[in-house]
Write a protein that holds these residues in place. Structure first.
Motif, short mmCIF file in Angstrom:
data_model
loop_
_atom_site.label_atom_id
_atom_site.label_comp_id
_atom_site.label_asym_id
_atom_site.label_seq_id
_atom_site.Cartn_x
_atom_site.Cartn_y
_atom_site.Cartn_z
N VAL A 12 -4.10 2.91 -2.16
CA VAL A 12 -4.13 3.81 -1.00
C VAL A 12 -5.21 3.44 0.01
CG1 VAL A 12 -4.38 6.22 -0.27
CG2 VAL A 12 -3.20 5.69 -2.41
N GLU A 13 -6.38 3.07 -0.46
CA GLU A 13 -7.55 2.99 0.42
C GLU A 13 -7.72 1.61 1.05
OE1 GLU A 13 -11.06 4.50 -1.43
OE2 GLU A 13 -10.02 6.24 -2.27
N ARG A 14 -7.95 1.60 2.35
CA ARG A 14 -8.10 0.33 3.08
C ARG A 14 -9.32 -0.45 2.62
NH1 ARG A 14 -8.70 0.67 9.47
NH2 ARG A 14 -10.74 1.47 8.85
N ASP A 15 -10.40 0.22 2.33
CA ASP A 15 -11.60 -0.49 1.88
C ASP A 15 -11.34 -1.28 0.60
OD1 ASP A 15 -13.02 0.43 4.02
OD2 ASP A 15 -14.15 1.95 2.91
N LEU A 33 0.85 -1.18 0.00
CA LEU A 33 0.00 0.00 0.00
C LEU A 33 0.88 1.23 0.00
CD1 LEU A 33 -1.43 0.86 3.52
CD2 LEU A 33 0.61 -0.52 3.16
N TYR A 34 0.28 2.36 -0.37
CA TYR A 34 0.88 3.67 -0.15
C TYR A 34 -0.09 4.42 0.77
CZ TYR A 34 4.06 2.70 -4.02
OH TYR A 34 5.02 2.15 -4.83
N LEU A 35 0.30 4.60 2.01
CA LEU A 35 -0.55 5.30 2.96
C LEU A 35 -0.83 6.72 2.46
CD1 LEU A 35 1.24 4.00 6.13
CD2 LEU A 35 -1.20 3.64 5.66
N PRO A 36 -2.00 7.29 2.80
CA PRO A 36 -2.35 8.62 2.29
C PRO A 36 -1.27 9.67 2.50
CG PRO A 36 -4.26 7.62 3.33
CD PRO A 36 -3.10 6.68 3.58
N ARG A 37 -0.61 9.65 3.66
CA ARG A 37 0.45 10.63 3.93
C ARG A 37 1.60 10.48 2.94
NH1 ARG A 37 1.61 13.02 8.95
NH2 ARG A 37 0.34 11.41 9.99
N TYR A 38 1.92 9.23 2.61
CA TYR A 38 3.02 8.94 1.68
C TYR A 38 2.62 9.32 0.26
CZ TYR A 38 6.84 6.18 -0.42
OH TYR A 38 7.95 5.76 -1.13
N ALA A 39 1.40 8.94 -0.16
CA ALA A 39 0.93 9.27 -1.50
C ALA A 39 0.86 10.78 -1.70
CB ALA A 39 -0.44 8.64 -1.75
N SER A 40 0.45 11.51 -0.66
CA SER A 40 0.40 12.96 -0.75
C SER A 40 1.78 13.55 -0.99
CB SER A 40 -0.20 13.53 0.54
OG SER A 40 -0.21 14.94 0.52
#
Length: 381
Positions: free
Chosen positions: A64-67, A14-21
């Motif tokens: 990015v998204e957990r869902d 995954l790329y966590l939202p903070r990382y993707a941003s």
């Protein structure tokens, strides 16, 4: 016993939202860019290496998204995923920024896992994680040790994902000994994953997309990095260190006897190690991302014979293919390599599960172990 029938995906990113941003804000590599796709719609693409084929990789919500991760798991019958930030991790950052971001992302990942659903009928979560170390050039060893302590203290982080470059000189740099010691004492598992491959000149001028770097470059990077660790004596100094290799150890199983012979004939290293090189393969854990039962069976055989090379051991009989299965763990490499149709199941799931089911000489218990039981044991789930 029921837990051994669970399916656990140990190689899923995954790329966590903070990382993707962060990647979206960057102008230098690596970065996420937005461009117009062939359908005329805007699309995001991940560009992580110079001269990246195809202008980078298309990425979407599944990165990015957990869902989206949970929907993928449900669709494919995966009960638990041990997620990890995908490459290039923090390799491109200066030490101060890498240190701060590592601690933030580890907290983010702990929350990502802790607030996810439980496995029905058990005390286990559906999501666990591999944390990050700020393992970049000029970083202080204390900064790395702080991250190790943080990961150890995070209930849902069960290991560390790491690239092959270390703090600039590779993972065989003896400066890292305090880090290996701390990881070993904490009982954490290191997931060694490639990123850089080998120089692009090796692939020639013909456009073959991502095939050569991914199919050959990634596994060879893992092979070289692990061999350097063996030659450095890391596994002699830290015998309880748990190293988990991506892509079934690359070419190391195939080349391990050649490696042992070259060591025996080289005066520089012939007396350096406590054991024959083939012994150390039995200390490794490998993912089962082989895509074929013959390859998995071979890797299992190589792992099983390792005890024959324990110096001073009287056991000269291989433990058999079943013994080798105990160090193999199912993975999918999600969300990379998606199918062309949204209605299809992912080949990285179907083919790797089929490969496990069709290894000759494995019992049903062995297969259940590779699919999930081994991971539940290794990561103390």
């Amino acid at each position: 016993m029921a837990s051994k029938r669970l399916v656990v995906d140990v190689h899923t990113h995954l790329y966590l939202p903070r990382y993707a941003s962060l990647l979206r804000q960057r102008t230098a590599l690596p970065k996420i860019i937005t461009r117009t796709g062939i359908d005329g719609q805007n699309e995001e693409r991940l560009v992580i290496l110079k001269d990246e084929p195809s202008g980078g990789r298309p990425i979407g919500r599944s990165y990015v998204e957990r869902d989206e991760k949970l929907k993928f798991m449900k669709k494919h019958g995966i009960d638990i995923s041990i997620v990890s930030t995908a490459n290039p991790w923090l390799d491109f950052l200066h030490p101060k920024e890498a240190h701060e971001l590592a601690l933030q992302l580890n907290d983010d990942l702990e929350e990502y896992c802790a607030t996810g659903p439980s496995v029905s009928g058990t005390s286990m979560r559906q999501l666990y994680g591999f944390g990050l170390l700020p393992i970049v050039p000029k970083i202080s060893i204390e900064s790395l040790l702080e991250a190790v302590r943080q990961i150890f203290a995070s209930p849902h982080l069960r290991g560390i994902i790491m690239g092959t470059r270390g703090i600039g000189k590779g993972l065989d740099d003896q400066m890292l000994d305090p880090v290996w010691s701390a990881i070993s004492e904490a009982g954490l598992t290191v997931f060694l994953h490639p990123h850089y491959g080998i120089p692009k000149e090796a692939w020639g001028e013909k456009n073959n997309g991502h095939v050569l770097p991914l199919a050959l470059g990634f596994p060879m990077e893992t092979t070289i990095a692990t061999t350097r660790l063996i030659l450095s004596g890391v596994f002699d100094r830290f015998p309880s260190l748990r190293l988990f290799l991506a892509h079934s150890g690359g070419a190391l199983p195939q080349l391990s006897s050649r490696l042992a012979s070259c060591i025996d004939h080289d005066p520089v290293v012939a007396s350096r190690l406590k054991h024959d090189a083939r012994f150390y393969l039995g200390k490794l854990y490998l993912d089962a991302v082989c895509y074929g039962p013959e390859e998995l069976g071979f890797v299992s055989d190589v792992l099983a014979r390792a005890s024959r090379y324990d110096t001073g051991s009287k056991d000269v009989v291989s433990g058999g293919r079943s013994m080798g299965s105990e160090r193999l763990l199912f993975g999918t490499d999600h969300p990379f390599f998606p199918p062309l149709s949204t209605s299809e199941k992912w080949k990285s799931v179907v083919e790797n599960l089929d490969a496990i089911d069709n290894v000759q000489g494995w019992t049903e218990a062995d297969k259940d172990g590779v699919k999930g039981g081994n991971a539940i044991s290794l990561f103390n789930l």
